[in-house]
Scaffold this active site. Sequence first.
Site, PDB file in Angstrom:
ATOM      1  N   SER A  81      22.636 107.890 111.360  1.00 36.96           N
ATOM      2  CA  SER A  81      22.717 109.273 110.896  1.00 36.96           C
ATOM      3  C   SER A  81      21.704 110.113 111.673  1.00 36.96           C
ATOM      4  CB  SER A  81      22.516 109.337 109.386  1.00 36.96           C
ATOM      5  OG  SER A  81      22.876 110.602 108.878  1.00 36.96           O
ATOM      6  N   GLU A  98      33.255 108.262 106.604  1.00 40.03           N
ATOM      7  CA  GLU A  98      31.909 108.818 106.714  1.00 40.03           C
ATOM      8  C   GLU A  98      31.628 109.852 105.622  1.00 40.03           C
ATOM      9  OE1 GLU A  98      29.372 108.132 108.602  1.00 40.03           O
ATOM     10  OE2 GLU A  98      30.065 107.160 110.427  1.00 40.03           O
ATOM     11  N   HIS A 107      29.465 106.880 104.630  1.00 40.78           N
ATOM     12  CA  HIS A 107      28.331 107.136 105.509  1.00 40.78           C
ATOM     13  C   HIS A 107      27.120 106.314 105.062  1.00 40.78           C
ATOM     14  CE1 HIS A 107      26.002 109.446 108.366  1.00 40.78           C
ATOM     15  NE2 HIS A 107      25.115 109.788 107.432  1.00 40.78           N
TER      16      HIS A 107
END
Length: 506
Positions: A214, A327, A413
């Site tokens: 991320s 995600e 995610h």
Amino acid sequence: MSLVSLLGAAVLMTQIAPSPPAVEPATARIGEGVLVGRVADGVESFKGVAYAAAPVGALRWRPPQPAAAWTGPRDAGQVGAICIQPPANGDNGVGPLPMSEDCLTLNVWAPATRDAPLPVMVWIHGGGYGNGSGTAALYDGANLARRGVVVVTINYRLGRLGFFDHPALAAERPVGEAAGNYGVMDMIAALTWVRDHAAAFGGDPAQVTIFGESAGGVAVSQLMVAPAARGLFHRAVIQSGLGRQVGAPPEETLRRGVEWSVAAGIGQTAADLRAVPAERLLSPVPSFFGGDLILTDGAIVPVEVEAAFAEGLQAPVPLILGTNSAEFWWMKPSDLTPYGALDDGIDETRRAALVAAYGGQAGYDAHVVSDIVFNEPARHLARLHSAAGHPTWLYRFDVVSAAMPEPHTGATHASERQYVFDTLAASPWPTDEMDQRAATVMADYWTRFAATGDPNGADRPVWPDQRSAPDRLLEFGNAGPVAKPIPFSERLDLIEAGYRVAGPAD
């Protein structure tokens, strides 16, 4: 504290803690002094090690400075404070309190027995440049270290303490001093520390892999184009790290600094800014994707990541990059956020083609944000890096635990982190044997890559290199990894075509 005292403290901890593994002391001598860590289950650990001076007082909003030396052995058995950030709210990537502005520490895990210098893996945590730390149990490096690597996890300045500028600060800076991207400067300082000290823990400073997820993946991409980071790492892994993000230029960062400080009622001198309690800098929460925290400052990050890759200016190192199958499943293009705004400028003809490619409006709403933010940019960077002749491997993570409670059918995610680190005990939901098989194989690929610059080896399925197998990836699923063409490529093609015309949000 004497070594005898440290041993006594370790014994006391074993008496208080519930059923801990047997621990013994471990020592390492670095330039600043002697560290006393711990050995447990064949792995040495050294925690809370300062890699830079505390960025407080006059050092707030200054590049990181060297850590001070000390005399006598220093205990390295406990993690340091996390950097200033909002409440964790159950995020398993944050780590334990306390938090402090004095937070520039790192943690090291290494096999207790080693015959030769080992590859080093340096983890850069995610959290939108606003939260997280290298101290969370999720990022415990012991299981990776047992595979024959040295693991380093780091803290770096977050939020307005790590990504901020103001004309008053600019006025007092020495000419030529980099500014704004203090969190990225911290990462470079940590990598410099690794170069200088890895050998003390059995690591090879010529075999350093940076990996992050991320915002940590964004950081890896920024380090790939940062001149000051060149030569400090030799392989890289970008996990869900965007790719086409546009950073705020210096003049925008200065303007936002003034806007925030005036709105907060803070005086407009450097002394006023440095006197503000750190917690006051948290409100309102700065926007990661909206221009507050991703900065193209012209020095540390001199150009946009995508532009640098397109010109072949990135670090010429082997690269793994990839995304998760669901995600941002909860985000819709109608959301009033910077992510939701990404499709606002798409003309009706292009929008109709995209909606059709997603099988209708529901499919478009469910997947287009993830494709614009993560999937197409990852494919694009992979193509650029491999076209430049560099080894490149692309992946898609689609492991979904049976007990995962979220209302979707893919991997959300950040859910790959516990598999990469083989730390399923830190999972936010129960896991089973399937999950452990997935964690074992994923951690094996990652550590093999760190050791050789190629994730392939042993009897694992072959992961195709983009140079010889364009647009093929390795998909990690519940049944195991499978090499296959990039899924949903027609959707990604339409998004990419939009960039060639004028950009998806023109």
